[in-house]
Design an enzyme around this catalytic site. Sequence first.
Site, PDB file in Angstrom:
ATOM      1  N   SER A   1       6.750  61.349   3.705  1.00 26.07           N
ATOM      2  CA  SER A   1       6.419  62.296   2.636  1.00 26.07           C
ATOM      3  C   SER A   1       4.993  62.144   2.099  1.00 26.07           C
ATOM      4  O   SER A   1       4.038  62.237   2.843  1.00 26.07           O
ATOM      5  CB  SER A   1       7.469  62.117   1.546  1.00 26.07           C
ATOM      6  OG  SER A   1       7.305  63.028   0.516  1.00 26.07           O
TER       7      SER A   1
ATOM      8  N   ASP B   1       3.122  68.427  -0.316  1.00 28.07           N
ATOM      9  CA  ASP B   1       3.026  67.012   0.053  1.00 28.07           C
ATOM     10  C   ASP B   1       3.159  66.856   1.573  1.00 28.07           C
ATOM     11  O   ASP B   1       3.227  67.850   2.299  1.00 28.07           O
ATOM     12  CB  ASP B   1       4.043  66.166  -0.730  1.00 28.07           C
ATOM     13  CG  ASP B   1       5.459  66.396  -0.260  1.00 28.07           C
ATOM     14  OD1 ASP B   1       5.722  67.462   0.335  1.00 28.07           O
ATOM     15  OD2 ASP B   1       6.314  65.517  -0.471  1.00 28.07           O
TER      16      ASP B   1
ATOM     17  N   ASP C   1       8.018  69.283   0.994  1.00 22.75           N
ATOM     18  CA  ASP C   1       9.173  69.584   0.144  1.00 22.75           C
ATOM     19  C   ASP C   1       8.819  69.541  -1.350  1.00 22.75           C
ATOM     20  O   ASP C   1       9.684  69.640  -2.198  1.00 22.75           O
ATOM     21  CB  ASP C   1      10.385  68.687   0.466  1.00 22.75           C
ATOM     22  CG  ASP C   1      10.121  67.218   0.227  1.00 22.75           C
ATOM     23  OD1 ASP C   1       8.987  66.848  -0.114  1.00 22.75           O
ATOM     24  OD2 ASP C   1      11.083  66.425   0.385  1.00 22.75           O
TER      25      ASP C   1
ATOM     26  N   ALA D   1       9.635  67.195 -12.343  1.00 25.44           N
ATOM     27  CA  ALA D   1       8.260  67.482 -12.752  1.00 25.44           C
ATOM     28  C   ALA D   1       7.290  67.318 -11.576  1.00 25.44           C
ATOM     29  O   ALA D   1       6.269  68.000 -11.492  1.00 25.44           O
ATOM     30  CB  ALA D   1       7.865  66.566 -13.905  1.00 25.44           C
TER      31      ALA D   1
ATOM     32  N   ARG E   1      13.017  53.127 -17.504  1.00 21.48           N
ATOM     33  CA  ARG E   1      14.030  53.053 -16.436  1.00 21.48           C
ATOM     34  C   ARG E   1      13.472  52.234 -15.268  1.00 21.48           C
ATOM     35  O   ARG E   1      12.250  52.235 -15.042  1.00 21.48           O
ATOM     36  CB  ARG E   1      14.441  54.454 -15.945  1.00 21.48           C
ATOM     37  CG  ARG E   1      13.299  55.294 -15.429  1.00 21.48           C
ATOM     38  CD  ARG E   1      13.769  56.614 -14.825  1.00 21.48           C
ATOM     39  NE  ARG E   1      14.256  56.458 -13.473  1.00 21.48           N
ATOM     40  CZ  ARG E   1      13.481  56.440 -12.390  1.00 21.48           C
ATOM     41  NH1 ARG E   1      12.175  56.552 -12.492  1.00 21.48           N
ATOM     42  NH2 ARG E   1      14.015  56.298 -11.202  1.00 21.48           N
TER      43      ARG E   1
ATOM     44  N   GLY F   1      13.407  53.395  -8.588  1.00 22.72           N
ATOM     45  CA  GLY F   1      14.278  53.285  -7.422  1.00 22.72           C
ATOM     46  C   GLY F   1      13.471  53.072  -6.154  1.00 22.72           C
ATOM     47  O   GLY F   1      14.030  52.867  -5.079  1.00 22.72           O
TER      48      GLY F   1
HETATM   49  C1  16G Z   1      12.418  59.639  -4.574  1.00 23.17           C
HETATM   50  C2  16G Z   1      13.171  60.904  -4.855  1.00 23.17           C
HETATM   51  C3  16G Z   1      12.438  61.742  -5.883  1.00 23.17           C
HETATM   52  C4  16G Z   1      12.198  60.933  -7.136  1.00 23.17           C
HETATM   53  C5  16G Z   1      11.513  59.623  -6.825  1.00 23.17           C
HETATM   54  C6  16G Z   1      11.508  58.720  -8.050  1.00 23.17           C
HETATM   55  C7  16G Z   1      14.527  62.234  -3.306  1.00 23.17           C
HETATM   56  C8  16G Z   1      14.552  62.985  -2.019  1.00 23.17           C
HETATM   57  N1  16G Z   1      13.354  61.699  -3.634  1.00 23.17           N
HETATM   58  O1  16G Z   1      11.181  59.905  -3.960  1.00 23.17           O
HETATM   59  O2  16G Z   1      13.228  62.850  -6.162  1.00 23.17           O
HETATM   60  O3  16G Z   1      11.401  61.654  -8.053  1.00 23.17           O
HETATM   61  O4  16G Z   1      12.217  58.940  -5.800  1.00 23.17           O
HETATM   62  O5  16G Z   1      10.930  57.488  -7.777  1.00 23.17           O
HETATM   63  O6  16G Z   1      15.524  62.124  -3.993  1.00 23.17           O
HETATM   64  P1  16G Z   1      11.094  56.250  -8.764  1.00 23.17           P
HETATM   65  O7  16G Z   1      12.550  55.889  -8.841  1.00 23.17           O
HETATM   66  O8  16G Z   1      10.228  55.192  -8.185  1.00 23.17           O
HETATM   67  O9  16G Z   1      10.589  56.697 -10.109  1.00 23.17           O
HETATM   68 MG    MG Z   2       8.156  64.984   0.250  1.00 24.89          MG
END
Ligand code: 16G
Ligand code: MG
Length: 541
Positions: free
Chosen positions: A64, A275, A279, A370, A492, A495
């Site tokens: 991505s 990107d 997507d 966002a 938070r 992830g």
């Molecule tokens: C992943 C997610 C995206 C989310 C991002 C948050 C999918 C396909 N992609 O890239 O939607 O905004 O994680 O990242 O679900 P973070 O947990 O590091 O803030």
């Molecule tokens: Mg992407």
Amino acid sequence: MFAQAVSVASQKYPKTGSKEIKYGTAGFRSNADELDFIMYRMGLLAVLRSKDTKAAIGVMITASHNPVKDNGVKLVDPAGEMLAAAWEMHATALVNVPDASLDLALQDIVEKAKIDVGQKAFVIVGRDTRPSSERLRDAVLAGIGAVGGEVRDLGVITTPVLHYVVTCHNDGGQYGEATVKGYYQKISHAFVRLRASGASNGKYQPEILFDGANGVGALAMEEFAVHLGDSLKTTRYNKGEGVLNHMCGADFVKVQQKWPGGVPEKVEIRCVSVDGDADRVMYSYIDSGGVYHMLDGDKIATLIAGYLQELLSSSGLTLKLGLVQTAYANGASTAYIKEQLGVPVACAKTGVKHLHHEAQQFDIGVYFEANGHGTILFSPTAKKAIRDAAAKGNNPNAGKLSGLLDVINETVGDAISDMLVVETVLHAREWSAEDWNNAYKDLPNRQMKVTVADRSIFTTTDAERICVTPVGLQDTINKLVSGFSKGRAFVRPSGTEDIVRVYAEAATQEETDKLAVQVACAVHDQAGGTGDRSAILSSFA
Ligand code: 16G
Ligand code: MG
């Protein structure tokens, strides 16, 4: 049954590295050099998942918006959704076992998921333009072949094309023709039809600058441009002449809030950035005074939801419309859509699958993060009501809704399809980018990262807006927020990175920065911060 798979694995795709890796919201992602054995095993897993669901499964090879040296892999479930949670666990288990235990791990999945191994398997594969993607594709194909799966390799395509083809393949072509050509034709023909009465309209000019991030989105736009003809003039940049995602593309624009490199700075012309796998989408423009403006996923979501609301009421259709955002949505966007437009808003946890799920509770659910990832879902009831009303021929607004349905790629967030929806709404409203931007004014906001010893001690509730543990941290945040006009903040665990994220909003940028720093310090102090506290304090000094 896995003897051959195990033998190929040990000879050609032996496990490397000892670090535990997890199938996260974006699948597996890392430096491309570390991924060969993971790709091979994901080929094996895709076959098992296909046997399990008795349907075609998608495998997308992409990282991505990440740098070109990285790569990644994501599995797509039969209806175009993200891989089911139980299978994320199988994926994690499968890639972490040593080669010697691969056989057992595969058998374990077969038993747990009660798979009929005699069932046929079909896997649809796509990849982005990264130099490593072809080699990694070969590893996926080797995995699929080693357990007797049938393959359809779509070659270099965007993530949304893969989701579309998997969906159409499995629903017998109801959603559209299950080919790459079918995808381009369905979306672009619907868009061109909606423009039949003329491409210009009031202050709307049918012209954009397209920033392809030097990736597969640029190739897709070339193809779209052929079909779109005069209905939308697209001048295309970052088509591969530069480095993928470097100083350009949707993530760069969102994070840096800057005009993308490689695109000439033309005043009052919309610039669309996608990107590295197309997507996500971001808009920006430079106003007549030379000031830069960014229009993100919140602006896109509110524009679309507002227009759908108007078409619904003017066409007399009583369908429940709603907008799904995450805690990161700007407070001004939520207030605007709820209070001024009267559209209900739901808040979901970060990650596409959560938003997607939440959007399904509405007849028409618009969901956007966002960061520019999002789409619109129509329930079967909504689709039927819209198509039936349009077919009567005396309800032009139902006709417009019906046309819009075919421009939208419901299967996943799709940068170019989303762009064509935005262009349709601006055209219908006779709006320039400035009119769009003026609908509401974003509250100043700030994001920060804090490193802690163990981010797993963070748990949240209320769609990540309240921090439950470490105990006491939320009380501190509440006290800090109460000292700021229009203040809002939450924390938070990320992830995708080993950090905790802090988000803050307030009436002015200065106040916002102050609040963000105070909350970041509270996280550092109350949750085992490992970074430099004085660096947090001086972040925006
Ligand atoms: C992943 C997610 C995206 C989310 C991002 C948050 C999918 C396909 N992609 O890239 O939607 O905004 O994680 O990242 O679900 P973070 O947990 O590091 O803030
Ligand atoms: Mg992407």
